[in-house]
Design a protein around this motif. Structure first.
Motif, PDB file in Angstrom:
ATOM      1  N   GLU A 198     -14.154  15.959  18.235  1.00  0.00           N
ATOM      2  CA  GLU A 198     -14.601  14.483  18.943  1.00  0.00           C
ATOM      3  C   GLU A 198     -13.140  14.002  20.277  1.00  0.00           C
ATOM      4  OE1 GLU A 198     -17.764  11.433  17.756  1.00  0.00           O
ATOM      5  OE2 GLU A 198     -18.723  11.667  19.683  1.00  0.00           O
ATOM      6  N   VAL A 199     -12.972  13.534  19.142  1.00  0.00           N
ATOM      7  CA  VAL A 199     -12.382  12.290  19.365  1.00  0.00           C
ATOM      8  C   VAL A 199     -10.829  12.616  20.918  1.00  0.00           C
ATOM      9  CG1 VAL A 199     -10.366  10.238  19.355  1.00  0.00           C
ATOM     10  CG2 VAL A 199     -12.252  10.603  18.302  1.00  0.00           C
ATOM     11  N   GLY A 200     -10.645  12.142  22.114  1.00  0.00           N
ATOM     12  CA  GLY A 200      -9.866  12.613  22.853  1.00  0.00           C
ATOM     13  C   GLY A 200      -9.953  13.935  23.631  1.00  0.00           C
ATOM     14  N   HIS A 201     -11.253  14.465  23.467  1.00  0.00           N
ATOM     15  CA  HIS A 201     -12.044  15.201  24.178  1.00  0.00           C
ATOM     16  C   HIS A 201     -13.859  15.022  24.456  1.00  0.00           C
ATOM     17  CE1 HIS A 201      -8.678  18.068  23.105  1.00  0.00           C
ATOM     18  NE2 HIS A 201      -9.157  17.715  21.736  1.00  0.00           N
ATOM     19  N   PRO A 202     -13.229  14.159  25.316  1.00  0.00           N
ATOM     20  CA  PRO A 202     -14.731  13.744  25.603  1.00  0.00           C
ATOM     21  C   PRO A 202     -15.682  14.725  26.764  1.00  0.00           C
ATOM     22  CG  PRO A 202     -12.746  13.065  27.563  1.00  0.00           C
ATOM     23  CD  PRO A 202     -12.279  13.535  26.402  1.00  0.00           C
ATOM     24  N   PRO A 203     -16.821  14.184  26.846  1.00  0.00           N
ATOM     25  CA  PRO A 203     -18.363  15.826  27.285  1.00  0.00           C
ATOM     26  C   PRO A 203     -17.517  15.572  29.082  1.00  0.00           C
ATOM     27  CG  PRO A 203     -19.050  13.517  26.544  1.00  0.00           C
ATOM     28  CD  PRO A 203     -17.347  13.022  26.009  1.00  0.00           C
ATOM     29  N   GLU A 204     -16.571  14.609  29.528  1.00  0.00           N
ATOM     30  CA  GLU A 204     -16.151  15.086  31.420  1.00  0.00           C
ATOM     31  C   GLU A 204     -15.914  15.659  31.188  1.00  0.00           C
ATOM     32  OE1 GLU A 204     -15.979  12.454  29.288  1.00  0.00           O
ATOM     33  OE2 GLU A 204     -15.073  11.010  30.274  1.00  0.00           O
ATOM     34  N   LYS A 205     -15.150  16.592  29.856  1.00  0.00           N
ATOM     35  CA  LYS A 205     -13.937  17.481  30.722  1.00  0.00           C
ATOM     36  C   LYS A 205     -15.177  19.110  30.757  1.00  0.00           C
ATOM     37  CE  LYS A 205     -10.667  19.771  27.228  1.00  0.00           C
ATOM     38  NZ  LYS A 205     -10.587  19.278  25.848  1.00  0.00           N
ATOM     39  N   PHE A 206     -16.284  19.403  30.215  1.00  0.00           N
ATOM     40  CA  PHE A 206     -16.771  19.999  30.031  1.00  0.00           C
ATOM     41  C   PHE A 206     -18.126  20.384  31.488  1.00  0.00           C
ATOM     42  CE2 PHE A 206     -14.759  19.919  26.238  1.00  0.00           C
ATOM     43  CZ  PHE A 206     -14.245  21.674  26.110  1.00  0.00           C
ATOM     44  N   ALA A 207     -17.936  19.413  32.367  1.00  0.00           N
ATOM     45  CA  ALA A 207     -19.146  18.947  32.833  1.00  0.00           C
ATOM     46  C   ALA A 207     -19.446  19.838  34.379  1.00  0.00           C
ATOM     47  CB  ALA A 207     -19.180  17.199  34.274  1.00  0.00           C
ATOM     48  N   ARG A 208     -18.165  20.879  33.935  1.00  0.00           N
ATOM     49  CA  ARG A 208     -18.988  21.865  35.955  1.00  0.00           C
ATOM     50  C   ARG A 208     -19.320  22.981  34.707  1.00  0.00           C
ATOM     51  NH1 ARG A 208     -13.153  22.234  38.822  1.00  0.00           N
ATOM     52  NH2 ARG A 208     -12.710  21.607  35.720  1.00  0.00           N
ATOM     53  N   VAL A 209     -19.120  23.191  33.540  1.00  0.00           N
ATOM     54  CA  VAL A 209     -19.952  24.487  32.532  1.00  0.00           C
ATOM     55  C   VAL A 209     -20.742  24.214  32.186  1.00  0.00           C
ATOM     56  CG1 VAL A 209     -18.710  23.837  30.220  1.00  0.00           C
ATOM     57  CG2 VAL A 209     -18.926  26.293  30.932  1.00  0.00           C
ATOM     58  N   PHE A 210     -21.265  23.076  31.737  1.00  0.00           N
ATOM     59  CA  PHE A 210     -22.507  22.948  31.886  1.00  0.00           C
ATOM     60  C   PHE A 210     -23.500  22.583  32.873  1.00  0.00           C
ATOM     61  CE2 PHE A 210     -23.414  20.464  26.878  1.00  0.00           C
ATOM     62  CZ  PHE A 210     -22.281  21.163  26.512  1.00  0.00           C
ATOM     63  N   ALA A 211     -23.061  22.317  33.837  1.00  0.00           N
ATOM     64  CA  ALA A 211     -23.734  22.646  35.186  1.00  0.00           C
ATOM     65  C   ALA A 211     -24.358  23.529  35.474  1.00  0.00           C
ATOM     66  CB  ALA A 211     -22.590  21.438  36.080  1.00  0.00           C
ATOM     67  N   ARG A 212     -23.527  24.749  35.265  1.00  0.00           N
ATOM     68  CA  ARG A 212     -23.781  25.846  35.669  1.00  0.00           C
ATOM     69  C   ARG A 212     -24.833  26.577  34.406  1.00  0.00           C
ATOM     70  NH1 ARG A 212     -25.507  29.975  37.533  1.00  0.00           N
ATOM     71  NH2 ARG A 212     -24.809  31.703  37.333  1.00  0.00           N
ATOM     72  N   CYS A 213     -24.620  26.102  32.876  1.00  0.00           N
ATOM     73  CA  CYS A 213     -25.661  26.725  32.117  1.00  0.00           C
ATOM     74  C   CYS A 213     -26.797  26.134  32.702  1.00  0.00           C
ATOM     75  CB  CYS A 213     -25.697  25.867  30.566  1.00  0.00           C
ATOM     76  SG  CYS A 213     -23.591  26.481  30.309  1.00  0.00           S
ATOM     77  N   ARG A 214     -27.097  25.137  32.728  1.00  0.00           N
ATOM     78  CA  ARG A 214     -28.025  24.395  33.066  1.00  0.00           C
ATOM     79  C   ARG A 214     -29.411  25.011  34.409  1.00  0.00           C
ATOM     80  NH1 ARG A 214     -25.476  19.475  33.431  1.00  0.00           N
ATOM     81  NH2 ARG A 214     -26.022  19.005  35.944  1.00  0.00           N
ATOM     82  N   GLU A 215     -28.359  25.255  35.749  1.00  0.00           N
ATOM     83  CA  GLU A 215     -28.494  26.115  36.683  1.00  0.00           C
ATOM     84  C   GLU A 215     -28.803  27.298  36.095  1.00  0.00           C
ATOM     85  OE1 GLU A 215     -25.212  24.680  40.220  1.00  0.00           O
ATOM     86  OE2 GLU A 215     -25.806  27.007  39.320  1.00  0.00           O
ATOM     87  N   LEU A 216     -28.832  28.407  35.168  1.00  0.00           N
ATOM     88  CA  LEU A 216     -29.506  29.222  34.915  1.00  0.00           C
ATOM     89  C   LEU A 216     -30.060  29.145  33.732  1.00  0.00           C
ATOM     90  CD1 LEU A 216     -25.418  30.607  32.740  1.00  0.00           C
ATOM     91  CD2 LEU A 216     -27.080  31.454  34.885  1.00  0.00           C
ATOM     92  N   GLY A 217     -31.107  27.843  33.344  1.00  0.00           N
ATOM     93  CA  GLY A 217     -32.074  27.703  32.894  1.00  0.00           C
ATOM     94  C   GLY A 217     -31.725  27.185  30.793  1.00  0.00           C
ATOM     95  N   LEU A 218     -30.466  27.266  30.897  1.00  0.00           N
ATOM     96  CA  LEU A 218     -30.192  27.132  29.254  1.00  0.00           C
ATOM     97  C   LEU A 218     -30.823  25.548  28.858  1.00  0.00           C
ATOM     98  CD1 LEU A 218     -26.959  29.156  29.563  1.00  0.00           C
ATOM     99  CD2 LEU A 218     -28.753  29.266  27.793  1.00  0.00           C
ATOM    100  N   HIS A 219     -31.049  24.772  27.521  1.00  0.00           N
ATOM    101  CA  HIS A 219     -31.228  23.697  27.066  1.00  0.00           C
ATOM    102  C   HIS A 219     -29.540  23.371  27.171  1.00  0.00           C
ATOM    103  CE1 HIS A 219     -35.290  23.089  26.667  1.00  0.00           C
ATOM    104  NE2 HIS A 219     -35.588  24.638  26.166  1.00  0.00           N
ATOM    105  N   VAL A 220     -29.394  21.925  26.619  1.00  0.00           N
ATOM    106  CA  VAL A 220     -27.989  21.142  26.812  1.00  0.00           C
ATOM    107  C   VAL A 220     -27.935  20.606  25.701  1.00  0.00           C
ATOM    108  CG1 VAL A 220     -27.602  22.368  28.852  1.00  0.00           C
ATOM    109  CG2 VAL A 220     -27.727  19.658  29.056  1.00  0.00           C
ATOM    110  N   VAL A 221     -27.086  20.652  24.841  1.00  0.00           N
ATOM    111  CA  VAL A 221     -26.852  19.080  24.095  1.00  0.00           C
ATOM    112  C   VAL A 221     -25.185  19.207  23.354  1.00  0.00           C
ATOM    113  CG1 VAL A 221     -29.409  19.915  22.532  1.00  0.00           C
ATOM    114  CG2 VAL A 221     -27.516  21.015  21.820  1.00  0.00           C
ATOM    115  N   ALA A 222     -25.163  18.448  22.943  1.00  0.00           N
ATOM    116  CA  ALA A 222     -23.888  17.858  22.977  1.00  0.00           C
ATOM    117  C   ALA A 222     -23.418  16.836  21.429  1.00  0.00           C
ATOM    118  CB  ALA A 222     -22.675  17.171  24.516  1.00  0.00           C
TER     119      ALA A 222
END
Ligand code: ADE
Ligand code: ZN
Length: 349
Positions: free
Chosen positions: A183-207
């Motif tokens: 976790e430390v050094g790898h904040p969530p915002e590093k994955f903002a775009r891939v998670f946005a794509r996953c939401r578009e695909l109708g996937l649930h998102v957790v972290a």
């Protein structure tokens, strides 16, 4: 009109029995973290994989963790014995049988595809074995099980995008995506775009957020990833404004007390903040994380943390109810499980 409490007075000596018997959902279990030493050795032999441990006791001796990374190194090494779809099936099936014994009626299983594809195991193989076990769980064990694909946060967002691309042919076999690993050094915002794509695909998102990382990572998981649940989240008690938001928006936390103990997030179970989370009105749940490594499955987490924290039947009711509220099952299934919970508590009255 007064409504009577669904929680009867339960004698303290009967509380462990109630905790074990009550129907519950498990929402934070890494299926690779359910790989018991005996199965690791059996699969190593079946697949002719060399392990750097001579036998089960020497492997177990390595399970003395000081922080998250010290665990992850051993966890990824353990997963190297998984090669065929049958291996993935056997691992998941062993967990599902164990879950049934703990009165888990619904579970959402994390899996780490990049751990396997990096070793040359096809994503199809991973999903085929795990999904078949989920189907059998419903048919043979009467429990529902669904898969959540986790991206490894120590790898790049580009790698996560490539993994998502490979997973798209199997889109109907998993219900959501998660974010795990260092976790430390790898904040969530590093994955903002891939998670946005996953939401578009109708996937649930957790972290995963706020396991070892600061409250800012929980804010970031909510704001950048739009996480519907936070995995762990125990660092939230350091930030009153965050606690207020989690309570107001009813964002569930999937808490794993024995994991937090084994990874030294808390010095003792009696210092865990599960009670504080519940008393602040958060939708906290109890889960096992990596039960084969942390010394206990979900009921061990319940029984040991209730003992250490002096929690009672009211807390048990709330935690089981929260597990259904926090799950990704539909409203009618939630209502059915709530009824089953009421029936179980009535037996203890
Ligand atoms: N992968 C497996 N268990 C994990 C944990 N507790 N935190 C982050 N990543 C994990
Ligand atoms: Zn986890």
């Amino acid at each position: 009109m007064t409504t009577s409490s669904p929680v009867p007075p339960v004698a303290p000596e009967r509380l462990p029995e109630l905790l074990r018997a009550m129907p519950k959902a498990e929402l934070h279990i890494h299926i690779e973290g359910s790989l018991e030493p005996a199965l690791i050795f059996a699969l190593a032999q079946r697949n002719r994989v060399n392990l750097p441990y001579a036998d089960i006791p020497s492997l177990r001796r390595a399970y003395a963790f000081t922080h998250l990374q010290s665990f992850l190194d051993i966890y990824y090494a353990g997963a190297s014995v998984l090669i065929t779809a049958q291996d993935f099936y056997d691992m998941a099936w062993a967990y599902l049988q164990r879950a049934q014994a703990d009165h888990v009626v619904h579970c959402e299983l994390f899996f780490d595809p990049q751990t396997h594809t990096a070793r040359g195991v096809a994503l199809r193989t991973v999903i085929e074995g795990l999904y078949r076990a989920c189907l059998d769980a419903r048919e043979k064990l009467g429990i529902s099980a669904a898969l959540i694909l986790c991206f490894l946060r120590h790898l790049s967002e580009q790698d996560a995008f490539a993994t998502l691309e490979q997973a798209l042919p199997y889109r109907d076999r998993f219900i959501g995506v998660g974010l795990d690993s260092s976790e430390v050094g790898h904040p969530p915002e590093k994955f903002a775009r891939v998670f946005a794509r996953c939401r578009e695909l109708g996937l649930h998102v957790v972290a995963h957020a706020g396991e070892e990382g600061p409250p800012e990572y929980i804010w970031a998981a909510l704001d950048w990833l739009k996480a519907e649940r936070i995995d762990h989240g125990v660092q939230s008690t350091k930030d009153p404004a965050l606690m207020a938001r989690l309570a107001r928006e009813r964002i569930p936390l999937t808490v794993c007390p024995l994991s937090n103990l084994k990874l030294c997030v808390f010095p003792r179970l009696s210092a865990h903040n599960l009670r504080a989370l519940l008393e602040a009105g958060l939708v906290a749940t109890v889960n096992s994380d990596d039960p084969a490594y942390f010394g206990g499955y979900i009921n061990d987490n319940f029984v040991q943390s209730f003992g250490a924290l002096g929690l009672d039947a009211g807390h048990a009711w709330q935690l089981a109810l929260n597990s259904f509220e926090a799950s990704f099952i539909d409203a009618s299934a939630k209502a059915r499980y709530r009824d089953a919970l009421g029936e179980c508590f009535a037996r203890f009255g």
